[in-house]
Design an enzyme around this catalytic site. Structure first.
Site, short mmCIF file in Angstrom:
data_model
loop_
_atom_site.label_atom_id
_atom_site.label_comp_id
_atom_site.label_asym_id
_atom_site.label_seq_id
_atom_site.Cartn_x
_atom_site.Cartn_y
_atom_site.Cartn_z
N ASP A 158 -16.88 45.44 15.40
CA ASP A 158 -16.20 45.82 14.15
C ASP A 158 -15.02 44.86 13.97
O ASP A 158 -15.15 43.81 13.31
CB ASP A 158 -15.77 47.30 14.28
CG ASP A 158 -14.89 47.81 13.14
OD1 ASP A 158 -14.50 47.01 12.28
OD2 ASP A 158 -14.56 49.02 13.11
N ASP A 182 -16.76 54.67 19.62
CA ASP A 182 -15.94 53.56 19.11
C ASP A 182 -14.62 53.55 19.87
O ASP A 182 -13.88 54.54 19.84
CB ASP A 182 -15.69 53.76 17.60
CG ASP A 182 -14.97 52.57 16.96
OD1 ASP A 182 -14.65 51.60 17.67
OD2 ASP A 182 -14.75 52.62 15.73
N GLU A 209 -19.19 50.77 20.09
CA GLU A 209 -18.47 49.96 19.10
C GLU A 209 -17.15 49.42 19.66
O GLU A 209 -16.34 50.18 20.21
CB GLU A 209 -18.21 50.84 17.86
CG GLU A 209 -17.63 50.10 16.66
CD GLU A 209 -17.54 51.00 15.42
OE1 GLU A 209 -18.22 52.05 15.38
OE2 GLU A 209 -16.79 50.65 14.50
N LYS A 258 -17.47 45.76 7.19
CA LYS A 258 -16.52 46.38 6.26
C LYS A 258 -16.23 45.31 5.21
O LYS A 258 -15.72 44.24 5.56
CB LYS A 258 -15.24 46.80 6.99
CG LYS A 258 -15.46 48.01 7.90
CD LYS A 258 -14.23 48.41 8.68
CE LYS A 258 -14.54 49.62 9.57
NZ LYS A 258 -13.53 49.82 10.62
N GLY A 287 -16.20 52.23 7.65
CA GLY A 287 -15.29 52.86 6.69
C GLY A 287 -13.87 52.76 7.19
O GLY A 287 -13.63 52.54 8.38
N LYS A 341 -20.28 59.63 15.37
CA LYS A 341 -19.53 58.64 16.16
C LYS A 341 -18.29 59.31 16.74
O LYS A 341 -17.55 59.98 16.01
CB LYS A 341 -19.16 57.49 15.22
CG LYS A 341 -18.04 56.59 15.66
CD LYS A 341 -18.05 55.30 14.83
CE LYS A 341 -16.71 54.99 14.21
NZ LYS A 341 -16.74 53.77 13.39
N LEU A 342 -18.09 59.14 18.03
CA LEU A 342 -16.93 59.71 18.72
C LEU A 342 -15.96 58.60 19.07
O LEU A 342 -16.35 57.57 19.61
CB LEU A 342 -17.37 60.39 20.03
CG LEU A 342 -18.54 61.38 19.95
CD1 LEU A 342 -18.97 61.80 21.35
CD2 LEU A 342 -18.13 62.61 19.12
N LYS A 343 -14.69 58.82 18.77
CA LYS A 343 -13.67 57.85 19.17
C LYS A 343 -13.36 58.07 20.64
O LYS A 343 -13.19 59.23 21.08
CB LYS A 343 -12.40 58.03 18.33
CG LYS A 343 -12.58 57.67 16.86
CD LYS A 343 -12.64 56.17 16.66
CE LYS A 343 -12.65 55.83 15.17
NZ LYS A 343 -12.71 54.39 14.92
N SER A 377 -17.55 59.85 11.47
CA SER A 377 -16.71 59.30 12.53
C SER A 377 -15.68 60.38 12.87
O SER A 377 -14.89 60.78 12.02
CB SER A 377 -16.02 58.04 12.02
OG SER A 377 -15.05 57.59 12.94
O1 OSB Z 1 -12.85 51.58 13.67
O2 OSB Z 1 -14.24 52.22 12.23
C1 OSB Z 1 -13.08 52.18 12.65
C2 OSB Z 1 -10.89 54.43 10.48
C3 OSB Z 1 -9.76 53.64 10.37
C4 OSB Z 1 -9.70 52.44 11.02
C5 OSB Z 1 -10.79 52.01 11.78
C6 OSB Z 1 -11.94 52.77 11.89
C7 OSB Z 1 -11.96 54.02 11.24
C8 OSB Z 1 -13.07 54.96 11.36
C9 OSB Z 1 -13.25 56.00 10.29
O3 OSB Z 1 -13.84 54.98 12.30
C10 OSB Z 1 -14.35 55.65 9.36
C11 OSB Z 1 -14.35 56.53 8.14
O4 OSB Z 1 -14.73 57.69 8.26
O5 OSB Z 1 -13.96 56.05 7.05
MG MG Z 2 -14.71 50.78 14.39
#
Ligand code: OSB
Ligand code: MG
Length: 368
Positions: free
Chosen positions: A237, A187, A212, A261, A289, A160-162, A135
């Site tokens: 999520d 995401d 996401e 999660k 995660g 995965k790209l934010k 991510s």
């Molecule tokens: O939305 O999945 C999420 C990290 C913190 C809070 C929310 C998210 C995330 C990540 C990172 O996307 C996931 C990781 O590498 O642990």
């Molecule tokens: Mg997420």
């Protein structure tokens, strides 16, 4: 198992790189760590809530207060035959799933150790290693391209790209052009609304594996409205806190993929039920995660061995996040596969010296 004592502390681990998502930037991973002693055995779990409620509503101070003042006084000193018996006891309290998960997960660790089994065997998993992706936080395009290339070269199975408004279509276009064959996802962490439908529809052209959590953290209905107009599957999520949420989301077509999660949904039993409900709908799941330390990461890896975890999880190598973890083992993926720790319970042990250096506020809670 008799619940004898709980230790609570707050751990602060600096992240190697700040992590930006649509709603916040994280520079340090701050989390509560719970050590349970039950029938002479120690079990561990960490909470996935943050200091501030930027992901969901729960917070570290809220969780510590709930555990100390409400949950632990009710259960310490008592016998629980299995995790379900403990979960039944916690049912009277609304919400606080992340806090409840801490005790439930530590109980599973103790229980598996008492049976001399690895956690994944007890959960009913069927793999010795699980597929993982990465991510990537929000950054400049050049850095994102570099990080994508490096993740793919290391064999990670998905990137995965934010995204957030105005940091979306151009970014995805650029990464897709550079890596035409890669498994890519995005995401949004709830950054969009119904008025952004046109932007979200534009994402369809980049054949993402899924999109996401585009809309509100507590919404299902508007996700359904958007999913109707998209070819790309929506993955939920933040919106999924329970097996019931999962059924409702899949029944109305608000999503086609579920991010699990274990901390968010209240522990391994609830996570397994989310997994089972999704399987009944033919919807794949994957393990999300929260930048967990080795304790939470190990729990996530064990859960990911269940059969319907058919998409790569976010539990990538701990060395991507921290200079030094709080466990003695190294949780490192190779060719996009994370080996499942094979000792009893979660199969990892605390590095007490490092834990001491990075934690504060130790509280020892015993039966009244
Ligand atoms: O939305 O999945 C999420 C990290 C913190 C809070 C929310 C998210 C995330 C990540 C990172 O996307 C996931 C990781 O590498 O642990
Ligand atoms: Mg997420």
């Amino acid at each position: 198992m008799k619940l004898e004592q709980v230790e609570l502390r707050v751990v602060s681990l600096p992240l190697l790189h700040p992590f930006e998502f649509s709603n916040a930037t994280i520079t340090d991973k701050i989390f509560p760590l719970l050590t349970l002693r039950a029938s002479g055995i120690e079990g561990y779990a960490e909470g996935v809530m943050d200091a501030a409620p930027e992901y969901r509503e729960e917070t570290i101070v809220g969780a510590l207060g709930f555990l100390r003042d409400t949950l632990l006084p009710q259960v310490l000193g008592r016998e629980f035959a299995n995790p379900q018996a403990l979960l039944d006891e916690m049912r009277i309290w609304r919400g606080h799933r992340m806090a409840k998960a801490m005790l439930e997960m530590a109980f599973w660790d103790c229980w598996a150790k008492s049976l001399e089994l690895p956690l994944w065997v007890l959960l009913g998993g069927n793999k010795q290693a699980v597929e993982v992706g990465v991510s990537l936080g929000i950054g400049n395009f050049e850095q994102t391209l570099k990080d994508t290339q490096s993740a793919l070269e290391q064999g990670y199975k998905r990137v995965k790209l934010k995204i957030k408004p105005n940091h979306d279509l151009e970014l995805v276009k650029t990464v897709r052009q550079a890596f035409p064959q890669a498994h890519l996802t995005v995401d949004a962490n709830s950054a969009y609304g119904l008025s952004d439908l046109e932007t979200l529809r534009q994402l369809d052209q980049y054949h993402l594996d899924y999109l996401e959590q585009p809309l509100a953290f507590d919404d299902l209905l508007d996700h359904q409205k958007v999913q109707q107009h998209l070819r790309t599957p929506i993955c939920l999520d933040e919106s999924i806190l329970s097996p019931e949420d999962t059924r409702k989301a899949l029944e109305i077509g608000a999503a086609r993929v579920i991010n699990i999660k274990v901390g968010r949904v209240g522990g391994h039993l609830e996570a397994r039920r989310v997994h089972d409900v999704a399987a009944a709908f033919g919807a794949p799941v994957w393990c999300g995660g929260m930048h967990e330390s080795g304790i939470g990461r190990a729990h996530n890896i064990h859960l990911s061995t269940l059969p319907n975890f058919t998409k790569p999880g976010d539990t990538s190598s701990a060395s991507r996040y921290f200079k030094k973890d709080i466990i003695q083992q190294q949780l490192e993926a190779k060719d996009g596969l994370m080996p499942v720790p094979q000792g009893n319970g979660i199969g990892v042990t605390l590095d007490q010296q490092q834990l001491k250096a990075v934690s504060t506020g130790l509280e020892i809670i015993k039966p009244k």
